[in-house]
Design an enzyme around this catalytic site. Structure first.
Site, PDB file in Angstrom:
ATOM      1  N   TYR A   1     -14.520  -7.652  10.890  1.00 46.04           N
ATOM      2  CA  TYR A   1     -15.766  -8.162  10.475  1.00 46.04           C
ATOM      3  C   TYR A   1     -15.918  -9.714  10.522  1.00 46.04           C
ATOM      4  CZ  TYR A   1     -13.023  -8.513   6.143  1.00 46.04           C
ATOM      5  OH  TYR A   1     -12.120  -9.040   5.196  1.00 46.04           O
TER       6      TYR A   1
ATOM      7  N   GLY B   1      -5.393   1.664  18.115  1.00 40.08           N
ATOM      8  CA  GLY B   1      -4.447   1.243  17.103  1.00 40.08           C
ATOM      9  C   GLY B   1      -3.813   2.393  16.190  1.00 40.08           C
ATOM     10  N   ALA B   2      -2.931   1.806  15.454  1.00 46.40           N
ATOM     11  CA  ALA B   2      -2.154   3.055  14.800  1.00 46.40           C
ATOM     12  C   ALA B   2      -1.693   2.410  13.440  1.00 46.40           C
ATOM     13  CB  ALA B   2      -1.029   3.721  15.534  1.00 46.40           C
TER      14      ALA B   2
ATOM     15  N   LYS C   1       0.757  -1.222  -0.044  1.00 43.42           N
ATOM     16  CA  LYS C   1       0.001   0.062  -0.032  1.00 43.42           C
ATOM     17  C   LYS C   1       0.890   1.256  -0.118  1.00 43.42           C
ATOM     18  CE  LYS C   1      -4.325  -1.423   1.977  1.00 43.42           C
ATOM     19  NZ  LYS C   1      -5.339  -1.321   3.065  1.00 43.42           N
TER      20      LYS C   1
ATOM     21  N   ASP D   1     -10.201   3.370   2.130  1.00 38.98           N
ATOM     22  CA  ASP D   1     -10.607   2.777   3.538  1.00 38.98           C
ATOM     23  C   ASP D   1     -11.028   3.783   4.286  1.00 38.98           C
ATOM     24  OD1 ASP D   1      -9.368  -0.032   3.062  1.00 38.98           O
ATOM     25  OD2 ASP D   1      -7.273   0.885   3.398  1.00 38.98           O
TER      26      ASP D   1
HETATM   27  P1  NAP Z   1      -1.594  -3.299  11.023  1.00 39.71           P
HETATM   28  O1  NAP Z   1      -1.321  -2.373  10.152  1.00 39.71           O
HETATM   29  O2  NAP Z   1      -0.989  -4.577  11.129  1.00 39.71           O
HETATM   30  O3  NAP Z   1      -1.940  -2.605  12.525  1.00 39.71           O
HETATM   31  C1  NAP Z   1      -2.260  -3.728  13.466  1.00 39.71           C
HETATM   32  C2  NAP Z   1      -2.661  -2.819  14.745  1.00 39.71           C
HETATM   33  O4  NAP Z   1      -3.212  -3.503  15.777  1.00 39.71           O
HETATM   34  C3  NAP Z   1      -1.572  -1.938  15.232  1.00 39.71           C
HETATM   35  O5  NAP Z   1      -1.901  -0.603  15.769  1.00 39.71           O
HETATM   36  C4  NAP Z   1      -0.986  -2.952  16.561  1.00 39.71           C
HETATM   37  O6  NAP Z   1      -0.234  -2.131  17.536  1.00 39.71           O
HETATM   38  C5  NAP Z   1      -2.258  -3.370  16.869  1.00 39.71           C
HETATM   39  N1  NAP Z   1      -2.113  -4.506  17.764  1.00 39.71           N
HETATM   40  C6  NAP Z   1      -1.980  -6.026  17.241  1.00 39.71           C
HETATM   41  N2  NAP Z   1      -1.943  -6.929  18.112  1.00 39.71           N
HETATM   42  C7  NAP Z   1      -1.899  -6.136  19.281  1.00 39.71           C
HETATM   43  C8  NAP Z   1      -2.088  -6.545  20.652  1.00 39.71           C
HETATM   44  N3  NAP Z   1      -1.852  -8.014  21.015  1.00 39.71           N
HETATM   45  N4  NAP Z   1      -1.993  -5.581  21.645  1.00 39.71           N
HETATM   46  C9  NAP Z   1      -2.086  -4.377  21.352  1.00 39.71           C
HETATM   47  N5  NAP Z   1      -2.384  -4.028  19.992  1.00 39.71           N
HETATM   48  C10 NAP Z   1      -2.265  -4.647  19.135  1.00 39.71           C
HETATM   49  O7  NAP Z   1      -3.227  -3.635  10.499  1.00 39.71           O
HETATM   50  P2  NAP Z   1      -4.311  -2.955   9.779  1.00 39.71           P
HETATM   51  O8  NAP Z   1      -4.094  -3.242   8.399  1.00 39.71           O
HETATM   52  O9  NAP Z   1      -4.377  -1.526  10.312  1.00 39.71           O
HETATM   53  O10 NAP Z   1      -5.831  -3.636  10.230  1.00 39.71           O
HETATM   54  C11 NAP Z   1      -6.127  -3.733  11.636  1.00 39.71           C
HETATM   55  C12 NAP Z   1      -7.388  -4.361  11.752  1.00 39.71           C
HETATM   56  O11 NAP Z   1      -8.436  -3.809  11.048  1.00 39.71           O
HETATM   57  C13 NAP Z   1      -7.082  -5.818  11.446  1.00 39.71           C
HETATM   58  O12 NAP Z   1      -7.989  -6.552  12.346  1.00 39.71           O
HETATM   59  C14 NAP Z   1      -7.916  -5.812   9.894  1.00 39.71           C
HETATM   60  O13 NAP Z   1      -8.460  -6.962   9.637  1.00 39.71           O
HETATM   61  C15 NAP Z   1      -8.913  -4.889  10.054  1.00 39.71           C
HETATM   62  N6  NAP Z   1      -9.317  -4.023   8.841  1.00 39.71           N
HETATM   63  C16 NAP Z   1     -10.620  -4.031   8.311  1.00 39.71           C
HETATM   64  C17 NAP Z   1     -11.021  -3.485   7.453  1.00 39.71           C
HETATM   65  C18 NAP Z   1     -12.479  -3.184   6.856  1.00 39.71           C
HETATM   66  O14 NAP Z   1     -12.646  -2.826   5.671  1.00 39.71           O
HETATM   67  N7  NAP Z   1     -13.227  -3.511   7.699  1.00 39.71           N
HETATM   68  C19 NAP Z   1      -9.752  -2.737   6.441  1.00 39.71           C
HETATM   69  C20 NAP Z   1      -8.526  -2.958   7.084  1.00 39.71           C
HETATM   70  C21 NAP Z   1      -8.210  -3.520   8.250  1.00 39.71           C
HETATM   71  P3  NAP Z   1       1.408  -2.128  17.160  1.00 39.71           P
HETATM   72  O15 NAP Z   1       1.374  -0.869  16.514  1.00 39.71           O
HETATM   73  O16 NAP Z   1       2.042  -1.710  18.588  1.00 39.71           O
HETATM   74  O17 NAP Z   1       1.857  -3.228  16.686  1.00 39.71           O
END
Ligand code: NAP
Length: 285
Positions: free
Chosen positions: A234, A134-135, A73, A110
């Site tokens: 989801y 989350g970040a 991305k 998004d």
């Molecule tokens: P990403 O970039 O990998 O970010 C993951 C986030 O979760 C980071 O902030 C990470 O913290 C935090 N995290 C993971 N495990 C953790 C834990 N055990 N304790 C505390 N914080 C934790 O992923 P992303 O693409 O942003 O996606 C995040 C979520 O959104 C996923 O579940 C994904 O399936 C969902 N999502 C949904 C859609 C939709 O269309 N509905 C679209 C995109 C994503 P750190 O920074 O400290 O690692």
């Protein structure tokens, strides 16, 4: 579906790795078929180091556009000719349009998809405070888009504080009407910040299959009834956080409509047509 593919059908391609689990081919092909459009959407698993060639291949083969997913991305930006102003500030692309003259424009749908799903739920967010957990990539798109769309204050909690700080720096520099703050993930502090917030958004992966019994807060007593709770996960349909929200009497939503709307906005970029979102919801999920 094969009956609608002819010698003039053009391609829309998803580039990422992994992509085999993606719902996008189902969503997009259902919509293309419903509207009788002469495109086909296919997912391509791209090896590391092969992104440029894959993009070139889409262009050479006359594709009209595509989606870009993890882990490309950000990397894709260097191969694009133009980028929408929001996507440039968010710093990540999930949709591309390949114009007839071969130029490629990048977008990020998004954040807009999330805002559309809030609007669908008639959530008032303009001028209000939003707390985000989350970040990662999704949090960045959502927080930045909410700031563009008139939120008054954003507080981002993350386990890794540096990542939250990077997002709030971008917002504070780019959107003067929104005050953004970064905090390290801490339940007591999170609960304190939610007290005067309109919306709590979970953008961490806590609550997905690997952490199914976990949530960013531990009990319904910590959630004020008037806060709207959004979890962008989801699958499962109702995370632990959303169960807690239900117990607390809060209104809530999962990430399904965000997923559909980000695809619907991309669909419009490629086809200039509105995706039949109700049909997609009933046929694909
Ligand atoms: P990403 O970039 O990998 O970010 C993951 C986030 O979760 C980071 O902030 C990470 O913290 C935090 N995290 C993971 N495990 C953790 C834990 N055990 N304790 C505390 N914080 C934790 O992923 P992303 O693409 O942003 O996606 C995040 C979520 O959104 C996923 O579940 C994904 O399936 C969902 N999502 C949904 C859609 C939709 O269309 N509905 C679209 C995109 C994503 P750190 O920074 O400290 O690692």
């Amino acid at each position: 579906m094969t009956n609608r593919i002819s010698g003039t059908t053009s391609l829309i391609g998803l580039l990422g790795n992994p992509v085999k689990h993606s719902k996008s081919p189902l969503i997009q092909n259902t919509a293309l078929e419903a509207l009788g459009l002469n495109h086909v959407y296919m997912a391509f698993e791209v090896e590391d180091g092969k992104l440029k060639e894959s993009l070139e291949a889409l262009k050479v083969l006359g594709a009209v556009g595509g989606n870009i997913t993890m882990p490309f991305k950000t990397k894709i930006i260097e191969y694009l000719d133009d980028i929408s102003s929001e996507a440039r500030i968010i710093g990540s692309i999930n949709t591309i349009k390949i114009h007839e003259n071969g130029r490629i424009t990048g977008y990020n749908t998004d954040g807009i998809g999330f805002v559309k799903s809030l609007e669908e739920n008639k959530v008032e967010f303009k001028g209000k405070k939003i707390v985000i957990a989350g970040a990662g990539g999704a949090a960045k798109a959502i927080a930045t888009q909410l700031a563009f769309d008139g939120v008054g204050e954003v507080v981002i909690f993350n386990r890794t504080l540096e990542k939250a700080k990077k997002i709030i720096d971008v917002i504070n520099k780019s959107v003067s009407s929104c005050k953004a703050t970064a905090k390290v993930m801490d339940e007591t502090d999170l609960v304190e910040e939610i007290k005067d917030a309109a919306v709590l958004v979970n953008c961490t992966s806590i609550g997905m299959k690997a952490t199914i019994g976990q949530a960013i807060i531990s009990s319904s007593a910590q959630l004020p009834k008037d806060v709207f709770v959004a979890d962008i996960i989801y699958d499962p349909e109702q995370t632990k956080l959303l169960k807690i929200a239900e117990e607390a009497g809060c209104r809530y939503m999962n990430g399904l409509m965000m997923l559909i709307w980000q695809g619907a906005i991309a669909f419009n970029v490629w086809t200039d047509k509105d995706m039949p979102v109700d049909l997609i919801k009933s046929k694909c999920f």
